[in-house]
Design a protein around this motif. Structure first.
Motif, PDB file in Angstrom:
ATOM      1  N   LYS A 147      41.404 -35.652  11.648  1.00 43.72           N
ATOM      2  CA  LYS A 147      42.622 -34.834  11.732  1.00 43.72           C
ATOM      3  C   LYS A 147      42.375 -33.531  10.991  1.00 43.72           C
ATOM      4  O   LYS A 147      41.769 -33.509   9.929  1.00 43.72           O
ATOM      5  CB  LYS A 147      43.810 -35.576  11.116  1.00 43.72           C
ATOM      6  CG  LYS A 147      44.139 -36.878  11.825  1.00 43.72           C
ATOM      7  CD  LYS A 147      45.200 -37.657  11.072  1.00 43.72           C
ATOM      8  CE  LYS A 147      45.386 -39.041  11.689  1.00 43.72           C
ATOM      9  NZ  LYS A 147      46.323 -39.877  10.923  1.00 43.72           N
ATOM     10  N   GLN A 148      42.851 -32.448  11.568  1.00 46.07           N
ATOM     11  CA  GLN A 148      42.665 -31.150  10.946  1.00 46.07           C
ATOM     12  C   GLN A 148      43.881 -30.261  11.201  1.00 46.07           C
ATOM     13  O   GLN A 148      44.656 -30.502  12.128  1.00 46.07           O
ATOM     14  CB  GLN A 148      41.401 -30.472  11.488  1.00 46.07           C
ATOM     15  CG  GLN A 148      41.381 -30.348  13.008  1.00 46.07           C
ATOM     16  CD  GLN A 148      40.108 -29.726  13.527  1.00 46.07           C
ATOM     17  OE1 GLN A 148      39.809 -28.576  13.229  1.00 46.07           O
ATOM     18  NE2 GLN A 148      39.358 -30.471  14.327  1.00 46.07           N
ATOM     19  N   VAL A 149      44.030 -29.289  10.356  1.00 45.79           N
ATOM     20  CA  VAL A 149      45.114 -28.333  10.528  1.00 45.79           C
ATOM     21  C   VAL A 149      44.680 -27.287  11.550  1.00 45.79           C
ATOM     22  O   VAL A 149      43.602 -26.702  11.428  1.00 45.79           O
ATOM     23  CB  VAL A 149      45.475 -27.638   9.194  1.00 45.79           C
ATOM     24  CG1 VAL A 149      46.561 -26.590   9.421  1.00 45.79           C
ATOM     25  CG2 VAL A 149      45.924 -28.677   8.177  1.00 45.79           C
ATOM     26  N   VAL A 150      45.491 -27.093  12.580  1.00 47.38           N
ATOM     27  CA  VAL A 150      45.159 -26.159  13.651  1.00 47.38           C
ATOM     28  C   VAL A 150      45.953 -24.867  13.488  1.00 47.38           C
ATOM     29  O   VAL A 150      47.184 -24.884  13.430  1.00 47.38           O
ATOM     30  CB  VAL A 150      45.453 -26.773  15.040  1.00 47.38           C
ATOM     31  CG1 VAL A 150      45.160 -25.757  16.136  1.00 47.38           C
ATOM     32  CG2 VAL A 150      44.632 -28.037  15.244  1.00 47.38           C
ATOM     33  N   LYS A 151      45.241 -23.761  13.389  1.00 47.01           N
ATOM     34  CA  LYS A 151      45.880 -22.454  13.325  1.00 47.01           C
ATOM     35  C   LYS A 151      45.315 -21.602  14.450  1.00 47.01           C
ATOM     36  O   LYS A 151      44.139 -21.227  14.428  1.00 47.01           O
ATOM     37  CB  LYS A 151      45.633 -21.793  11.961  1.00 47.01           C
ATOM     38  CG  LYS A 151      46.322 -22.498  10.797  1.00 47.01           C
ATOM     39  CD  LYS A 151      46.113 -21.733   9.487  1.00 47.01           C
ATOM     40  CE  LYS A 151      46.834 -22.434   8.334  1.00 47.01           C
ATOM     41  NZ  LYS A 151      46.649 -21.705   7.047  1.00 47.01           N
ATOM     42  N   LEU A 152      46.152 -21.336  15.430  1.00 47.03           N
ATOM     43  CA  LEU A 152      45.703 -20.570  16.596  1.00 47.03           C
ATOM     44  C   LEU A 152      45.950 -19.081  16.401  1.00 47.03           C
ATOM     45  O   LEU A 152      47.005 -18.680  15.896  1.00 47.03           O
ATOM     46  CB  LEU A 152      46.438 -21.038  17.853  1.00 47.03           C
ATOM     47  CG  LEU A 152      46.234 -22.504  18.275  1.00 47.03           C
ATOM     48  CD1 LEU A 152      47.055 -22.784  19.523  1.00 47.03           C
ATOM     49  CD2 LEU A 152      44.770 -22.810  18.519  1.00 47.03           C
TER      50      LEU A 152
END
Length: 263
Positions: A164-169
């Motif tokens: 799991k990872q933090v997604v920043k688009l």
């Protein structure tokens, strides 16, 4: 005359609406879920048995149809359904891992022909598991596959276990690149309407190569959530890639068609 004008107006309205739909970007699917997809996985470490068996059978049946005189090395599942970023748009990506050297001296050419056959197979078959389309791919074992989740169906274990990872688009840059490419496709459509078939073929082939290189570069440098890979996914999801392929095929057909004159 009024009827004709109304029909033209309606057609223009329809085309305008389609362009607006293509220009709208839905980022809601690009997020991390708290668990793997419960329709596919019985736990964080094991895929459901019936699904695994079905996917292996599909891959085996296709491999047998190729009539190659060697065995593949593995069958893996990858993509967003082998990860936490699954959504309603996800496919079940099944990769048949092979040693490309087994194809002989013309291995690259034979691989290209096999890839074409695989695309035809994917187009002609409509196999779904739990509403998700099954897509087959042939993957040489010496080619790096840029995915943070890879599951061996034959060994029933993770090759690369997802995290799991933090997604920043970078949504602004994604929109910019997406709109530039859509505009280029629109320009090619205008050439198609004008009957400039050679230009359409040249331009359509060029933009396909550009998009492929763009995506590959993004995956190599920044992974699955790179700007370039998200742009590609949006182009495919909004049928822009299909539009390019259709224009290329139609332009080729039209360029070689001779219309018989009515006497």
């Amino acid at each position: 005359m009024n009827i004709v004008k109304n029909l033209l107006r309606e057609n223009l309205h329809i085309e305008s609406s389609l362009l607006e739909i293509k220009d709208e970007l839905d980022f809601s699917a690009f997020k991390m879920n708290s668990t793997l997809n419960g329709d596919i996985w019985k736990s964080e470490d094991k895929i459901k048995g019936p699904i695994k068996n079905n996917l292996i059978k599909i891959a085996n049946d296709y491999w047998d149809s190729l009539e190659l005189d060697f065995e593949y090395k593995d069958i893996t599942m990858t993509g967003s359904l082998a990860n936490y970023n699954w959504s309603r748009y996800s496919d079940i990506d099944v990769h048949i891992i092979l040693d490309i050297n087994e194809l002989g001296e013309n291995s690259e050419m034979i691989k290209a022909l096999l890839d074409t056959k695989t695309r035809v197979w994917n187009t002609e078959h409509d196999i779904t598991i739990k509403t998700y389309d099954v897509e087959l791919y042939l993957q040489p074992d010496d080619v790096e596959h840029h995915s943070s989740g890879v599951y061996s169906l034959l060994n029933d274990e993770w090759v690369v276990k997802p995290e799991k990872q933090v997604v920043k688009l970078d949504k602004e840059n994604i929109r910019k690149k997406y709109k530039q490419l859509v505009k280029t496709v629109g320009d090619i459509e205008e050439k198609a309407k004008a009957g400039e078939y050679e230009q359409v073929i040249k331009s359509a082939e060029a933009i396909k190569v550009k998009i492929k290189k763009m995506r590959q570069s993004g995956l190599e440098e920044n992974g699955e959530f790179s700007v370039e890979n998200i742009v590609f996914k949006l182009l495919r999801r909004n049928d822009i890639m299909e539009t390019i392929n259709n224009m290329l095929t139609q332009a080729y057909d039209d360029s070689l068609t001779i219309v018989e004159k009515v006497k």
